[in-house]
Design a protein around this motif. Structure first.
Motif, mmCIF file in Angstrom:
data_model
loop_
_atom_site.group_PDB
_atom_site.id
_atom_site.type_symbol
_atom_site.label_atom_id
_atom_site.label_comp_id
_atom_site.label_asym_id
_atom_site.label_seq_id
_atom_site.Cartn_x
_atom_site.Cartn_y
_atom_site.Cartn_z
ATOM 1 N N LEU A 17 10.936 10.914 10.825
ATOM 2 C CA LEU A 17 10.485 9.524 10.664
ATOM 3 C C LEU A 17 9.247 9.445 9.778
ATOM 4 C CD1 LEU A 17 10.889 7.895 14.208
ATOM 5 C CD2 LEU A 17 12.220 7.438 12.141
ATOM 6 N N VAL A 18 8.352 10.392 9.952
ATOM 7 C CA VAL A 18 7.140 10.435 9.136
ATOM 8 C C VAL A 18 7.513 10.569 7.658
ATOM 9 C CG1 VAL A 18 5.169 11.917 8.546
ATOM 10 C CG2 VAL A 18 5.578 11.281 10.921
ATOM 11 N N VAL A 24 9.096 5.602 1.871
ATOM 12 C CA VAL A 24 9.683 4.269 1.798
ATOM 13 C C VAL A 24 9.108 3.433 0.652
ATOM 14 C CG1 VAL A 24 8.179 2.985 3.399
ATOM 15 C CG2 VAL A 24 10.591 2.404 3.221
ATOM 16 N N ASP A 25 7.856 3.658 0.301
ATOM 17 C CA ASP A 25 7.241 2.877 -0.782
ATOM 18 C C ASP A 25 7.341 3.581 -2.137
ATOM 19 O OD1 ASP A 25 5.382 4.896 -0.401
ATOM 20 O OD2 ASP A 25 3.686 3.566 -0.057
ATOM 21 N N ASN A 26 8.101 4.673 -2.158
ATOM 22 C CA ASN A 26 8.295 5.468 -3.378
ATOM 23 C C ASN A 26 6.996 6.045 -3.926
ATOM 24 O OD1 ASN A 26 11.122 5.043 -3.444
ATOM 25 N ND2 ASN A 26 10.776 3.018 -4.315
ATOM 26 N N GLY A 79 -0.803 4.711 11.649
ATOM 27 C CA GLY A 79 -1.889 5.483 11.042
ATOM 28 C C GLY A 79 -1.481 6.081 9.710
ATOM 29 N N LEU A 80 -0.270 6.606 9.641
ATOM 30 C CA LEU A 80 0.233 7.162 8.379
ATOM 31 C C LEU A 80 0.349 6.075 7.317
ATOM 32 C CD1 LEU A 80 1.498 9.494 6.716
ATOM 33 C CD2 LEU A 80 3.709 8.781 7.647
ATOM 34 N N ALA A 81 0.893 4.926 7.688
ATOM 35 C CA ALA A 81 1.074 3.844 6.724
ATOM 36 C C ALA A 81 -0.257 3.373 6.144
ATOM 37 C CB ALA A 81 1.808 2.673 7.380
ATOM 38 N N LEU A 82 -1.293 3.437 6.941
ATOM 39 C CA LEU A 82 -2.600 2.952 6.492
ATOM 40 C C LEU A 82 -3.461 4.033 5.842
ATOM 41 C CD1 LEU A 82 -3.445 0.630 9.515
ATOM 42 C CD2 LEU A 82 -2.733 -0.062 7.214
ATOM 43 N N ASP A 84 -3.174 5.870 3.199
ATOM 44 C CA ASP A 84 -3.308 5.917 1.743
ATOM 45 C C ASP A 84 -4.033 4.684 1.182
ATOM 46 O OD1 ASP A 84 -1.354 3.980 1.996
ATOM 47 O OD2 ASP A 84 0.143 5.016 0.774
ATOM 48 N N GLY A 85 -4.531 3.839 2.076
ATOM 49 C CA GLY A 85 -5.274 2.667 1.645
ATOM 50 C C GLY A 85 -4.383 1.509 1.228
ATOM 51 N N GLU A 86 -3.094 1.724 1.236
ATOM 52 C CA GLU A 86 -2.125 0.700 0.860
ATOM 53 C C GLU A 86 -1.240 0.411 2.059
ATOM 54 O OE1 GLU A 86 -1.791 -0.556 -2.389
ATOM 55 O OE2 GLU A 86 -3.573 0.591 -2.912
ATOM 56 N N TYR A 87 -0.927 -0.841 2.251
ATOM 57 C CA TYR A 87 0.007 -1.231 3.312
ATOM 58 C C TYR A 87 1.092 -2.021 2.618
ATOM 59 C CZ TYR A 87 1.126 -2.183 8.236
ATOM 60 O OH TYR A 87 1.721 -2.239 9.479
ATOM 61 N N ASP A 88 1.993 -1.305 2.005
ATOM 62 C CA ASP A 88 3.063 -1.838 1.180
ATOM 63 C C ASP A 88 4.041 -2.667 2.004
ATOM 64 O OD1 ASP A 88 6.024 -1.119 0.088
ATOM 65 O OD2 ASP A 88 4.589 -1.205 -1.588
#
Length: 145
Positions: A17-18, A24-26, A79-82, A84-88
């Motif tokens: 899943l990770v 997912v955002d390429n 936490g993973l989604a956030l 990279d500083g982007e929440y696509d």
């Protein structure tokens, strides 16, 4: 932070899943790769022994899990989604879909997001007493899960 509560099958599904969320955002950022490596280490997995399973199989592994495990998985993925500083938008849709399948309320979703915003704020603005702040954050996270 709480991944030690997962069994080996759940750990394998979590890593899958990770990786799905990270891609997912390429954009597969270096900090996402570093975080995945940290997850693998925390879960005491050997990267070459991680079985690749599809998204649906991974999700089904957690749909039958207890609520606490679902919360841990969702918490870590937020936490993973956030990280990279982007929440696509694609990440948002990914997480919303998982929340629905895991029966995680909108309120709980916002609590998790706000937790990570607080972590970032503390990290960005604190120059002393990291240990005290870390313990406070761990306690706060435990209450959320």
């Amino acid at each position: 932070m709480f991944l030690n509560e997962l069994n080996k099958k759940e750990a394998n599904a979590f890593i899958n899943l990770v990786e799905a969320l990270a891609n997912v955002d390429n954009v597969f950022a270096k900090n996402e790769k570093d975080l995945i490596d940290d997850y693998i280490q925390e879960l005491e997995l050997d990267e070459k022994n991680i079985k690749k399973i599809d998204f649906e199989t991974s999700v089904k592994e957690f749909e039958k899990a207890e609520e606490k495990i679902k919360n841990i998985i969702y918490f870590e993925l937020v936490g993973l989604a956030l990280c990279d500083g982007e929440y696509d938008e694609k990440e948002i849709q990914f997480l919303k879909g998982l929340a629905a399948r895991f029966n995680i309320s909108k309120n709980k979703q916002y609590e998790f997001i706000n937790y990570f915003k607080t972590v970032k704020e503390i990290y960005d603005n604190t120059v002393v007493d990291y240990e005290g702040k870390i313990e406070l954050l761990k306690k706060s996270a435990m209450e959320l899960i």
